[in-house]
Design a protein around this motif. Structure first.
Motif, PDB file in Angstrom:
ATOM      1  N   GLY A  74       0.807  -1.156  -0.109  1.00 18.56           N
ATOM      2  CA  GLY A  74       0.060   0.116   0.085  1.00 18.56           C
ATOM      3  C   GLY A  74       0.719   1.197  -0.047  1.00 18.56           C
ATOM      4  O   GLY A  74       1.821   1.258   0.786  1.00 18.56           O
ATOM      5  N   LEU A  75       0.531   2.188  -0.976  1.00 20.22           N
ATOM      6  CA  LEU A  75       1.330   3.663  -0.952  1.00 20.22           C
ATOM      7  C   LEU A  75       0.148   4.565  -0.416  1.00 20.22           C
ATOM      8  O   LEU A  75      -0.764   4.466  -0.848  1.00 20.22           O
ATOM      9  CB  LEU A  75       1.676   3.937  -2.227  1.00 20.22           C
ATOM     10  CG  LEU A  75       2.492   3.202  -3.107  1.00 20.22           C
ATOM     11  CD1 LEU A  75       2.721   3.606  -4.454  1.00 20.22           C
ATOM     12  CD2 LEU A  75       4.100   3.012  -2.460  1.00 20.22           C
ATOM     13  N   VAL A  76       0.616   4.944   0.757  1.00 22.11           N
ATOM     14  CA  VAL A  76      -0.328   5.746   1.527  1.00 22.11           C
ATOM     15  C   VAL A  76       0.174   7.040   1.744  1.00 22.11           C
ATOM     16  O   VAL A  76       1.332   7.249   2.265  1.00 22.11           O
ATOM     17  CB  VAL A  76      -0.420   5.112   2.992  1.00 22.11           C
ATOM     18  CG1 VAL A  76      -1.558   5.874   4.002  1.00 22.11           C
ATOM     19  CG2 VAL A  76      -0.829   3.705   2.882  1.00 22.11           C
ATOM     20  N   GLY A  77      -0.703   8.229   1.837  1.00 24.04           N
ATOM     21  CA  GLY A  77      -0.425   9.370   2.016  1.00 24.04           C
ATOM     22  C   GLY A  77      -1.479  10.316   1.691  1.00 24.04           C
ATOM     23  O   GLY A  77      -2.446  10.025   1.093  1.00 24.04           O
ATOM     24  N   GLU A  78      -1.604  11.543   2.245  1.00 26.51           N
ATOM     25  CA  GLU A  78      -2.467  12.594   2.011  1.00 26.51           C
ATOM     26  C   GLU A  78      -2.463  13.142   0.477  1.00 26.51           C
ATOM     27  O   GLU A  78      -1.308  13.072  -0.071  1.00 26.51           O
ATOM     28  CB  GLU A  78      -2.597  13.904   3.104  1.00 26.51           C
ATOM     29  CG  GLU A  78      -2.751  13.347   4.379  1.00 26.51           C
ATOM     30  CD  GLU A  78      -2.265  14.416   5.419  1.00 26.51           C
ATOM     31  OE1 GLU A  78      -3.333  14.665   6.316  1.00 26.51           O
ATOM     32  OE2 GLU A  78      -1.222  14.973   5.456  1.00 26.51           O
ATOM     33  N   SER A  79      -3.225  13.780   0.081  1.00 28.02           N
ATOM     34  CA  SER A  79      -3.431  14.477  -1.211  1.00 28.02           C
ATOM     35  C   SER A  79      -2.119  15.155  -1.468  1.00 28.02           C
ATOM     36  O   SER A  79      -1.889  15.969  -0.552  1.00 28.02           O
ATOM     37  CB  SER A  79      -4.954  15.184  -1.367  1.00 28.02           C
ATOM     38  OG  SER A  79      -4.593  15.851  -2.708  1.00 28.02           O
ATOM     39  N   VAL A 136       3.943   1.678   2.604  1.00 30.49           N
ATOM     40  CA  VAL A 136       5.100   2.696   2.401  1.00 30.49           C
ATOM     41  C   VAL A 136       4.362   4.155   2.585  1.00 30.49           C
ATOM     42  O   VAL A 136       3.156   4.295   1.957  1.00 30.49           O
ATOM     43  CB  VAL A 136       5.387   2.841   1.027  1.00 30.49           C
ATOM     44  CG1 VAL A 136       6.416   3.954   0.687  1.00 30.49           C
ATOM     45  CG2 VAL A 136       6.279   1.380   0.495  1.00 30.49           C
ATOM     46  N   ILE A 137       4.779   4.738   3.633  1.00 29.79           N
ATOM     47  CA  ILE A 137       3.901   5.970   3.797  1.00 29.79           C
ATOM     48  C   ILE A 137       4.900   7.260   3.239  1.00 29.79           C
ATOM     49  O   ILE A 137       6.076   7.375   3.258  1.00 29.79           O
ATOM     50  CB  ILE A 137       4.043   6.221   5.492  1.00 29.79           C
ATOM     51  CG1 ILE A 137       3.717   5.257   6.108  1.00 29.79           C
ATOM     52  CG2 ILE A 137       3.256   7.605   5.826  1.00 29.79           C
ATOM     53  CD1 ILE A 137       2.102   4.718   5.977  1.00 29.79           C
ATOM     54  N   LEU A 138       4.319   7.791   2.524  1.00 30.80           N
ATOM     55  CA  LEU A 138       4.651   9.290   1.702  1.00 30.80           C
ATOM     56  C   LEU A 138       4.202  10.480   2.241  1.00 30.80           C
ATOM     57  O   LEU A 138       2.999  10.670   2.420  1.00 30.80           O
ATOM     58  CB  LEU A 138       4.151   9.300   0.260  1.00 30.80           C
ATOM     59  CG  LEU A 138       5.098   8.128  -0.804  1.00 30.80           C
ATOM     60  CD1 LEU A 138       4.410   7.774  -1.989  1.00 30.80           C
ATOM     61  CD2 LEU A 138       6.459   8.673  -0.888  1.00 30.80           C
ATOM     62  N   GLY A 161       6.534  14.035  -0.853  1.00 25.11           N
ATOM     63  CA  GLY A 161       7.232  13.509  -1.884  1.00 25.11           C
ATOM     64  C   GLY A 161       8.446  12.593  -1.436  1.00 25.11           C
ATOM     65  O   GLY A 161       9.233  12.428  -1.869  1.00 25.11           O
ATOM     66  N   ARG A 162       8.501  12.192   0.036  1.00 26.08           N
ATOM     67  CA  ARG A 162       9.530  11.353   0.678  1.00 26.08           C
ATOM     68  C   ARG A 162       9.097  10.348   1.419  1.00 26.08           C
ATOM     69  O   ARG A 162       7.647  10.530   1.921  1.00 26.08           O
ATOM     70  CB  ARG A 162      10.248  12.245   1.603  1.00 26.08           C
ATOM     71  CG  ARG A 162      11.251  13.566   1.216  1.00 26.08           C
ATOM     72  CD  ARG A 162      12.005  14.050   2.270  1.00 26.08           C
ATOM     73  NE  ARG A 162      13.050  15.185   1.691  1.00 26.08           N
ATOM     74  CZ  ARG A 162      14.079  14.828   1.227  1.00 26.08           C
ATOM     75  NH1 ARG A 162      14.562  13.527   1.220  1.00 26.08           N
ATOM     76  NH2 ARG A 162      15.037  15.735   0.680  1.00 26.08           N
ATOM     77  N   ILE A 163       9.447   9.234   1.454  1.00 30.14           N
ATOM     78  CA  ILE A 163       9.306   8.248   2.191  1.00 30.14           C
ATOM     79  C   ILE A 163       9.601   8.371   3.489  1.00 30.14           C
ATOM     80  O   ILE A 163      10.821   8.632   3.835  1.00 30.14           O
ATOM     81  CB  ILE A 163       9.695   6.772   1.652  1.00 30.14           C
ATOM     82  CG1 ILE A 163       9.157   6.498   0.264  1.00 30.14           C
ATOM     83  CG2 ILE A 163       9.286   5.491   2.489  1.00 30.14           C
ATOM     84  CD1 ILE A 163       9.568   5.169  -0.512  1.00 30.14           C
ATOM     85  N   VAL A 164       8.718   8.311   4.469  1.00 32.75           N
ATOM     86  CA  VAL A 164       8.932   8.604   6.075  1.00 32.75           C
ATOM     87  C   VAL A 164       8.734   7.285   6.690  1.00 32.75           C
ATOM     88  O   VAL A 164       9.525   7.100   8.008  1.00 32.75           O
ATOM     89  CB  VAL A 164       7.956   9.587   6.666  1.00 32.75           C
ATOM     90  CG1 VAL A 164       8.241  11.002   5.819  1.00 32.75           C
ATOM     91  CG2 VAL A 164       6.625   9.296   6.372  1.00 32.75           C
ATOM     92  N   GLU A 165       8.208   6.447   6.187  1.00 31.35           N
ATOM     93  CA  GLU A 165       8.260   5.219   7.001  1.00 31.35           C
ATOM     94  C   GLU A 165       7.834   3.950   5.979  1.00 31.35           C
ATOM     95  O   GLU A 165       6.906   3.978   5.013  1.00 31.35           O
ATOM     96  CB  GLU A 165       7.097   5.032   8.015  1.00 31.35           C
ATOM     97  CG  GLU A 165       7.240   3.868   9.120  1.00 31.35           C
ATOM     98  CD  GLU A 165       6.644   4.173  10.381  1.00 31.35           C
ATOM     99  OE1 GLU A 165       6.809   3.181  11.244  1.00 31.35           O
ATOM    100  OE2 GLU A 165       6.218   5.346  10.668  1.00 31.35           O
ATOM    101  N   THR A 188       3.209   9.308  10.343  1.00 27.92           N
ATOM    102  CA  THR A 188       2.241   8.061  10.222  1.00 27.92           C
ATOM    103  C   THR A 188       1.451   8.150  11.495  1.00 27.92           C
ATOM    104  O   THR A 188       0.453   7.855  11.469  1.00 27.92           O
ATOM    105  CB  THR A 188       3.363   6.830  10.475  1.00 27.92           C
ATOM    106  OG1 THR A 188       4.268   6.795   9.476  1.00 27.92           O
ATOM    107  CG2 THR A 188       2.302   5.555  10.351  1.00 27.92           C
ATOM    108  N   ARG A 189       1.633   8.635  12.593  1.00 27.00           N
ATOM    109  CA  ARG A 189       0.795   8.576  13.974  1.00 27.00           C
ATOM    110  C   ARG A 189      -0.385   9.550  13.650  1.00 27.00           C
ATOM    111  O   ARG A 189      -1.371   9.265  14.069  1.00 27.00           O
ATOM    112  CB  ARG A 189       1.655   9.153  14.939  1.00 27.00           C
ATOM    113  CG  ARG A 189       2.850   7.897  15.575  1.00 27.00           C
ATOM    114  CD  ARG A 189       3.295   8.145  16.823  1.00 27.00           C
ATOM    115  NE  ARG A 189       4.168   9.481  16.893  1.00 27.00           N
ATOM    116  CZ  ARG A 189       5.492   9.105  16.710  1.00 27.00           C
ATOM    117  NH1 ARG A 189       5.984   8.271  16.544  1.00 27.00           N
ATOM    118  NH2 ARG A 189       6.455  10.407  16.772  1.00 27.00           N
TER     119      ARG A 189
END
Length: 248
Positions: free
Chosen positions: A34-39, A211-213, A216-220, A236-237
C-alpha cells in the motif's frame, strides 16, 4: 526477489518544487504493498512513473533488473503486458461507446496478444465475479461496483504480473468497497499488487506491506501489521489518529 526497484527517483516542476524527492522502494514479486499519504504526497505521481506514463527527472526504475525505458517501443509493449492498472472512477475509465467485450479485450488487441480473445475475456469476467452473458452490454447499464469489476477484468485479461490500483475503491459506497477489496485480495494471491490510497483502513485490510509518503518523501515503510501497531514517524501517527473509530 525484486520485481520493481525504484532507486533515488525525483520528479517535479523545478528543483524547488519536487513532487517526489529521492524516493527508493523495492517491490518484491508476490507482495501486496500500500502506498499511503494525503493528497499531494506524491503517491499518484509515483504510480504514473511505475506505469511508464512519466519519466523521472533523476534516479532509475528497474523491472526484473532491466531499466524502464519508456522510449523503447518493444520494451514498453512487453512491460504493459506485465503491468496493468485500475483507476479511481470506473465510469470515466471505461469507454461508453464500447460494449464489455470491446472494453475488456482492448489490451489483447493493443498488445497484439494472440489466441481466442473472446474466451480470454470470458475467463477474466468470471474471475472477477461477472457472467460472460454481459459481453454485449454497455457501461451505463451497470452499477459502480460492477463497472469497477469490468475495469479490473480489463486489467487482468492479459495476465499481468503486477497490478497497480489508484484509489480503486474510494469512489464506491461502503458495501461495494468491501466486496471490491475482497476481490483485489483474492487476485493478489496470484500477482503483485501496489495499492495507492489515503485510507489506512483499506490498506490494512488488503496489503501486507505499507509505504508512507509525506510531501514527496518516504517517511516510513515496512510490514503493515508492525506499522499499525508501532508507528515510528510522527506523520504516520497523525494518519492513524485521523482514522475514525467507534466510541467505547
Amino acid at each position: 526477489m525484486s520485481l520493481i526497484s525504484v532507486d533515488r527517483v525525483s520528479f517535479g516542476y523545478s528543483r524547488d518544487r519536487l513532487v517526489l524527492n529521492e524516493v527508493s522502494v523495492e517491490i518484491r514479486a508476490g507482495a501486496s504493498i500500500g502506498l499511503v499519504g494525503e493528497s499531494g504526497s506524491g503517491k499518484t505521481t509515483l504510480l504514473r512513473l511505475l506505469l511508464g506514463l512519466t519519466r523521472p527527472d533523476s534516479g532509475q526504475i528497474r523491472f526484473d533488473g532491466a531499466a524502464l525505458e519508456t522510449r523503447n517501443g518493444s520494451f514498453m509493449r512487453d512491460y504493459r503486458r506485465q503491468v496493468q492498472a485500475v483507476f479511481q472512477d470506473p465510469y470515466s475509465s471505461l469507454d461508453p461507446r464500447q460494449n464489455v467485450l470491446g472494453i475488456v479485450s482492448e489490451p489483447l488487441r493493443s498488445l497484439r496478444i494472440a489466441g481466442d480473445r473472446r474466451a480470454m475475456v470470458e475467463a477474466a469476467l468470471v474471475s472477477v465475479g461477472l457472467e460472460p452473458g454481459i459481453l454485449g452490454r454497455y457501461p451505463h447499464e451497470f452499477s459502480g461496483g460492477q463497472r469497477q469489476r469490468i475495469a479490473i477484468a480489463r486489467a487482468i485479461v492479459a495476465r499481468p504480473r503486477l497490478l497497480l490500483a489508484d484509489e480503486a475503491v474510494s469512489a464506491l459506497d461502503l458495501s461495494t468497497r468491501i466486496r471490491i477489496v475482497e476481490l483485489l485480495k483474492q487476485l493478489a494471491a496470484d500477482m503483485t499488487l501496489v495499492f495507492v490510497s489515503h485510507d489506512l483502513g483499506v490498506v490494512a485490510a488488503l496489503c501486507d506491506e505499507m509505504v508512507i509518503l509525506e510531501k514527496g518523501r518516504i517517511v516510513e515503510a515496512g510490514a503493515t501489521r508492525r506499522i499499525l501497531a508501532d508507528p515510528q514517524h510522527q506523520y504516520t501517527r497523525k494518519l492513524l489518529g485521523s482514522v475514525p473509530r467507534m466510541p467505547a
